[in-house]
Design an enzyme around this catalytic site. Structure first.
Site, PDB file in Angstrom:
ATOM      1  N   SER A 187       0.932  -1.081  -0.204  1.00 16.65           N
ATOM      2  CA  SER A 187       0.095   0.021   0.164  1.00 16.65           C
ATOM      3  C   SER A 187       0.973   1.109  -0.028  1.00 16.65           C
ATOM      4  CB  SER A 187      -0.859   0.093   1.166  1.00 16.65           C
ATOM      5  OG  SER A 187      -1.477   1.369   1.471  1.00 16.65           O
ATOM      6  N   TYR A 244      -1.008  -0.601  10.285  1.00 13.15           N
ATOM      7  CA  TYR A 244      -1.258  -0.934   8.922  1.00 13.15           C
ATOM      8  C   TYR A 244      -0.047  -0.505   8.253  1.00 13.15           C
ATOM      9  CZ  TYR A 244      -3.446  -1.131   4.314  1.00 13.15           C
ATOM     10  OH  TYR A 244      -3.788  -1.559   3.119  1.00 13.15           O
TER      11      TYR A 244
END
Ligand SMILES: NC(=O)c1ccc[n+]([C@@H]2O[C@H](COP(=O)([O-])OP(=O)(O)OC[C@H]3O[C@@H](n4cnc5c(N)ncnc54)[C@H](OP(=O)(O)O)[C@@H]3O)[C@@H](O)[C@H]2O)c1
Length: 247
Positions: A133, A145
């Protein structure tokens, strides 16, 4: 050298979003597709749509990792680590269960699966794709994350250097999938605007065909990563200014 289509592609996270879109594109390009995920109904629908096979597996559990390993061993030529989940909010409020789940699914499972399947991937002249990501460069409100995706990117870089297997890291910005509903916090930024899962899938297929090391989707996000790499303090100042952290 590029990776021509053909042989077995194993896609984790194949039951939804980016993984499901990618499974369809890979099947259309001539791959025999194996999709894994937890949701039996969605998984079966994707497998049927791409003429592939479904492997039900919870990658937060050792038996789930083992199920994917055993389905892939001896035949996988393209391994796509697509499964993942997020959590958004101030880092200190991150529930311990969410930390554990993100570390397990986003980072631990791809590492273990890659390690276990490297002999097969070498035999098959294979390719590994890590769906990371843009958060790998650090995003406020998504600290854990971000850490898992930065870890995944670092692992991918090292495997690319040492393994003799081709490796592509995909770093999407926001993608219009059930990801945000599942994490419980909607996407709130004005930019980048979410792109479709199929756009990410197309970028993956293209990158595998060309053996690209890294691809940001959309491509202009590469610029942010370059600024982050060259002048991290400036990047942080700009990020705080244009995207103030939630308190
Ligand atoms: N959407 C975005 O904006 C965005 C941006 C950058 C990167 N990404 C990354 O892209 C990847 C795919 O996300 P998506 O947007 O397509 O989201 P999604 O639609 O929510 O799909 C997530 C996939 O991961 C699987 N998964 C989650 N937890 C799992 C577990 N414990 N065991 C096995 N599989 C599990 C899900 O399977 P089940 O549904 O069957 O449980 C599903 O197939 C993720 O790695 C995510 O971090 C997403």
């Amino acid at each position: 050298m590029s990776t021509p289509a053909g042989g077995t592609a194993v896609v984790t996270g194949g039951s939804s979003g980016i993984g499901a879109a990618l499974a369809l594109r890979l099947a259309a390009a001539g791959w025999d597709v194996v999709v894994s995920g937890r949701d039996r109904t969605r998984l079966a629908a994707v497998a049927a749509a791409c003429g592939g096979t479904a492997v039900e597996a919870d990658l937060a559990r050792p038996d789930g990792v083992e199920a994917v390993r055993s389905a892939a061993e001896g035949r996988v030529r393209l391994l796509v680590h697509g499964a993942g989940l997020g959590w958004a909010g101030p880092v200190a409020d991150t529930p311990p269960d969410a930390v554990s789940a993100m570390l397990a699914v986003n980072l631990d499972a791809p590492i273990r699966l890659t390690n276990a399947l490297l002999p097969t991937l070498r035999d098959q002249d294979g390719h590994v794709v890590f769906v990371a990501s843009v958060a790998a460069i650090g995003v406020a409100g998504e600290a854990v994350y971000s850490a898992t995706k930065a870890g995944l990117r670092g692992f991918a870089d090292a495997v690319r250097l040492e393994s003799g297997v081709r490796v592509t890291t995909v770093l999407p910005g926001a993608v219009d999938t059930p990801y945000f509903a599942r994490r419980g916090t909607p996407y709130h930024r004005r930019f980048p605007r979410p792109v479709s899962a199929d756009r990410v899938a197309a970028a993956v297929v293209d990158s595998v065909g060309r053996d690209r090391a890294e691809v940001f989707v959309p491509r202009w996000l590469t610029l942010g990563a370059r600024v982050h790499g060259a002048v991290p303090a400036t990047f942080a100042r700009l990020s705080r200014r244009f995207d103030p952290p939630a308190r």
